[in-house]
Design a protein around this motif. Structure first.
Motif, PDB file in Angstrom:
ATOM      1  N   VAL A 185       0.932  -1.196   0.524  1.00  0.00           N
ATOM      2  CA  VAL A 185      -0.155  -0.091  -0.811  1.00  0.00           C
ATOM      3  C   VAL A 185       0.964   1.424   0.101  1.00  0.00           C
ATOM      4  O   VAL A 185       1.569   1.558   0.266  1.00  0.00           O
ATOM      5  CB  VAL A 185      -0.766  -0.042   1.621  1.00  0.00           C
ATOM      6  N   ILE A 186       0.247   2.168   0.112  1.00  0.00           N
ATOM      7  CA  ILE A 186       0.737   3.608   0.105  1.00  0.00           C
ATOM      8  C   ILE A 186      -0.140   4.533   0.496  1.00  0.00           C
ATOM      9  O   ILE A 186      -1.127   5.092   0.336  1.00  0.00           O
ATOM     10  CB  ILE A 186       1.063   4.523  -1.396  1.00  0.00           C
ATOM     11  N   VAL A 187       0.500   4.872   1.422  1.00  0.00           N
ATOM     12  CA  VAL A 187      -0.360   5.718   2.261  1.00  0.00           C
ATOM     13  C   VAL A 187       0.537   7.150   2.445  1.00  0.00           C
ATOM     14  O   VAL A 187       1.499   7.400   2.156  1.00  0.00           O
ATOM     15  CB  VAL A 187       0.125   5.603   3.680  1.00  0.00           C
ATOM     16  N   ASP A 188      -0.328   8.763   2.892  1.00  0.00           N
ATOM     17  CA  ASP A 188      -0.085   9.456   2.450  1.00  0.00           C
ATOM     18  C   ASP A 188       0.845  10.367   3.562  1.00  0.00           C
ATOM     19  O   ASP A 188      -0.164   9.852   5.078  1.00  0.00           O
ATOM     20  CB  ASP A 188      -0.545   9.893   1.338  1.00  0.00           C
ATOM     21  N   ASN A 189       0.854  11.883   3.842  1.00  0.00           N
ATOM     22  CA  ASN A 189       0.912  12.167   5.343  1.00  0.00           C
ATOM     23  C   ASN A 189      -0.847  12.347   6.161  1.00  0.00           C
ATOM     24  O   ASN A 189      -0.714  12.919   7.409  1.00  0.00           O
ATOM     25  CB  ASN A 189       1.487  13.290   5.197  1.00  0.00           C
ATOM     26  N   GLN A 190      -2.108  11.951   5.531  1.00  0.00           N
ATOM     27  CA  GLN A 190      -2.869  12.724   6.466  1.00  0.00           C
ATOM     28  C   GLN A 190      -3.839  11.364   6.521  1.00  0.00           C
ATOM     29  O   GLN A 190      -4.420  10.832   7.058  1.00  0.00           O
ATOM     30  CB  GLN A 190      -4.284  12.893   5.288  1.00  0.00           C
ATOM     31  N   GLY A 191      -2.948  10.228   6.530  1.00  0.00           N
ATOM     32  CA  GLY A 191      -3.064   8.036   6.371  1.00  0.00           C
ATOM     33  C   GLY A 191      -4.471   7.956   5.518  1.00  0.00           C
ATOM     34  O   GLY A 191      -4.270   6.259   6.132  1.00  0.00           O
ATOM     35  N   LYS A 192      -4.191   8.555   4.290  1.00  0.00           N
ATOM     36  CA  LYS A 192      -5.132   7.889   3.400  1.00  0.00           C
ATOM     37  C   LYS A 192      -4.298   6.892   2.453  1.00  0.00           C
ATOM     38  O   LYS A 192      -2.909   6.888   2.420  1.00  0.00           O
ATOM     39  CB  LYS A 192      -5.045   8.741   2.212  1.00  0.00           C
ATOM     40  N   ILE A 193      -4.997   4.962   2.770  1.00  0.00           N
ATOM     41  CA  ILE A 193      -4.187   4.029   1.899  1.00  0.00           C
ATOM     42  C   ILE A 193      -5.296   3.716   1.019  1.00  0.00           C
ATOM     43  O   ILE A 193      -6.222   3.891   0.547  1.00  0.00           O
ATOM     44  CB  ILE A 193      -4.461   3.051   3.092  1.00  0.00           C
ATOM     45  N   THR A 194      -4.139   3.995  -0.228  1.00  0.00           N
ATOM     46  CA  THR A 194      -4.292   2.696  -1.430  1.00  0.00           C
ATOM     47  C   THR A 194      -3.448   1.644  -1.920  1.00  0.00           C
ATOM     48  O   THR A 194      -2.315   1.416  -1.787  1.00  0.00           O
ATOM     49  CB  THR A 194      -3.192   4.020  -2.567  1.00  0.00           C
ATOM     50  N   GLU A 195      -4.441   0.442  -1.948  1.00  0.00           N
ATOM     51  CA  GLU A 195      -3.545  -0.500  -2.311  1.00  0.00           C
ATOM     52  C   GLU A 195      -3.088  -0.610  -3.475  1.00  0.00           C
ATOM     53  O   GLU A 195      -3.616  -0.395  -4.510  1.00  0.00           O
ATOM     54  CB  GLU A 195      -4.819  -1.769  -2.275  1.00  0.00           C
ATOM     55  N   LEU A 196      -2.126  -1.214  -3.868  1.00  0.00           N
ATOM     56  CA  LEU A 196      -1.103  -1.582  -5.261  1.00  0.00           C
ATOM     57  C   LEU A 196      -2.000  -2.854  -5.857  1.00  0.00           C
ATOM     58  O   LEU A 196      -2.668  -3.749  -5.243  1.00  0.00           O
ATOM     59  CB  LEU A 196       0.276  -1.609  -5.047  1.00  0.00           C
ATOM     60  N   LYS A 197      -2.474  -2.559  -7.415  1.00  0.00           N
ATOM     61  CA  LYS A 197      -2.105  -3.738  -7.961  1.00  0.00           C
ATOM     62  C   LYS A 197      -1.098  -4.024  -8.776  1.00  0.00           C
ATOM     63  O   LYS A 197      -0.432  -3.925  -8.368  1.00  0.00           O
ATOM     64  CB  LYS A 197      -3.124  -3.026  -8.732  1.00  0.00           C
ATOM     65  N   GLY A 198      -1.237  -5.394  -9.366  1.00  0.00           N
ATOM     66  CA  GLY A 198      -0.218  -6.549  -9.238  1.00  0.00           C
ATOM     67  C   GLY A 198       0.948  -7.102  -8.545  1.00  0.00           C
ATOM     68  O   GLY A 198       1.273  -7.554  -9.111  1.00  0.00           O
TER      69      GLY A 198
END
Length: 510
Positions: A185-198
């Protein structure tokens, strides 16, 4: 009620016992009692198993793990033994609305450790697992408490991760994090989590494996490449383990598309040898990755060993025809790096850089280019080592720990020709994550070595003088969490991952 410490299958936990421990002679009569007496009480106090309350599936897993570690239970007698244990020590019927049994995939639960902070005294006052433990040289064991008198504050960036394992900092200011059960996952400084594909398929269930370390290519800003270590499923293969499933540590290379939240151009550049049963040997994976100044990659491969019967053998870390229990050194294409010590040596794998290690979850270079490593011992004997070309670190020929059932691995803690740990912990702190601090944000911490502690909920700050530990300070105990990884951020803050409370935490001056 009483609390009983357990160590079945290499995992320490807490079980609730409702009666006084039984002696072997007091075990209830019935079919299977003689085998339980012979197979269990020869190594364990009977309270280790009488205090456990499991259903048939749970006891079957435990018996199979005991067999793998040498318990004399004939395969044909397993059903009888399981039936005996269920009848006499089975899980109580669940009350209406009761929580389901605790999953073996959840992190272990420990009794909090009261770390001491008395100047000149060790921080750990617990009784050692190995009663005769002592340092082989001054400063190797129980360094004195030494505080830097630093006031810090913590900020939880997110507590929505799921069993996070490793952390890297992206040039965008975001965080790249692996999660053991197979997500990156990628997490930004506000804590938003984005899961990666692949992400490739990952074997993770029931142990310490899964998607583990991640590292950025030294030229990441131009090529956007990352490298990651994971348990790659390779089965099934008949005759090994309950279901035959196999895995191995693999290293993948891919191009990170941050905007598209995906990994592209995935290639598996390295696969460890041999494959190993997931069911019988899901622990001791290693899998840290670091780069040296020449751009060569060092990867720790855990030994995943057994004491008896099933492969891999107890001394697999000494076997040069396997990567298990080794530190390997490879190029970014996964090839043996030029100058490796065993290239051309008969019956030795060319990727091996050092051998005789166990379950290595910390790798870090210091400012002079020395490679430091932490590894889990068995009961007691967690180690801090300086890893050098071609050296043998001794497992299991020497150790300061004892085996989980309580027997001695060896009486030797030092032998000529084998490398001594620079420091060891007994009892365990379960070290995971390792970093030196050379930034300016905390001047008093400059030169400190930080060790994540899974057991005891601490970030262990070590004061280093030359190649010796001269002081120890427990930090972040207020988080009451298992610290899985620790890194120094671009601005000099410390960042830690906790794998039980699922947090990414930032540490800055108060």
């Amino acid at each position: 009620m009483m609390l009983t410490r357990l160590g079945v299958g290499g995992v320490t936990a807490i079980a609730l016992a409702t009666a006084a421990p039984l002696r072997a002679a007091d075990l209830p009569p019935g079919p299977g009692q003689d085998i339980v007496n012979r197979a269990c009480t020869g190594c364990h106090d009977s309270s280790m198993f009488t205090s456990q309350r499991k259903d048939a599936a749970g006891w079957t897993d435990t018996v199979n793990a005991m067999i793998a570690n040498g318990a004399p239970v004939p395969p044909a007698s397993v059903p009888t033994v399981v039936a005996y244990l269920v009848q006499n020590f089975g899980a109580p019927a669940a009350a209406a609305g009761a929580a389901p049994p605790r999953s073996k995939n959840l992190p272990p639960v420990y009794v909090p450790i009261p770390w001491q902070r008395t100047p000149g005294k060790p921080i750990d006052q617990r009784t050692p697992e190995r009663q005769d433990n002592a340092a082989d040289f001054p400063g190797q064991y129980r360094a004195p408490y030494m505080t830097a008198n630093v006031q810090y504050k913590t900020e939880v960036i997110t507590n929505k991760l799921v069993r996070p394992w490793a952390l890297q900092f992206l040039p965008s200011g975001k965080f790249l994090i692996t999660q053991r059960m197979g997500q990156m996952v990628i997490v930004d400084n506000q804590g938003k989590i984005t899961e990666l594909k692949g992400i490739p398929e990952v074997a993770w269930e029931g142990g310490q494996g899964g998607l583990l370390d991640v590292a950025l290519d030294p030229d990441f800003r131009t090529n956007h490449r990352i490298y990651f270590a994971f348990n790659e499923p390779t089965g099934p293969k008949e005759g090994v383990g309950r279901d035959g499933a196999q895995s191995r540590i693999a290293v993948g290379r891919a191009v990170l598309d941050e905007a598209g939240a995906a990994l592209n151009d995935l290639k598996i550049i390295f696969r460890s040898k041999p494959t190993v049963s997931i069911t019988l040997y899901p622990t001791k994976q290693g899998s840290r990755i670091v780069f040296d100044k020449a751009g060569l990659m060092y990867v720790s491969i855990g030994n995943r060993d057994s004491t008896r019967l099933q492969p891999p053998p107890w001394n697999v870390a000494q076997d040069m025809q396997t990567h298990l229990g080794k530190i390997i050194r490879i190029t970014t294409d996964g090839q043996a790096a030029p100058g490796n010590p065993f290239i051309g040596v008969p019956d030795a794998l060319p990727e091996i850089w050092a051998l005789g290690t166990r379950s290595q979850e910390g790798l870090a270079f210091d400012s002079s280019g020395r490679l430091w490593e932490t590894e889990h011992g068995p009961r007691g004997g967690d180690e801090l080592n300086i890893i050098s070309k071609g050296k043998n670190y001794g497992w299991p020929l020497v150790t300061h720990g004892i085996d989980y059932p309580g027997w001695m691995v060896t009486t030797a803690t030092h032998k000529t020709g084998l490398e001594d740990p620079r420091y060891f912990w007994d009892p365990n702190i379960a070290p995971s994550g390792l970093t030196f601090y050379y930034a300016d944000l905390f001047p008093a911490w400059k030169g400190s070595l930080f060790v994540g502690g899974l057991h005891g909920g601490l970030l262990d700050r070590l004061t280093i003088a030359g190649d010796k530990v001269v002081g120890e300070e427990p930090l972040l105990t207020e988080l009451n969490s298992r610290i899985r990884d620790v890194r120094v951020g671009p601005e000099g803050g410390l960042y830690v991952l906790t794998d039980d409370t699922n947090m990414l935490v930032k540490v800055t001056p108060k």
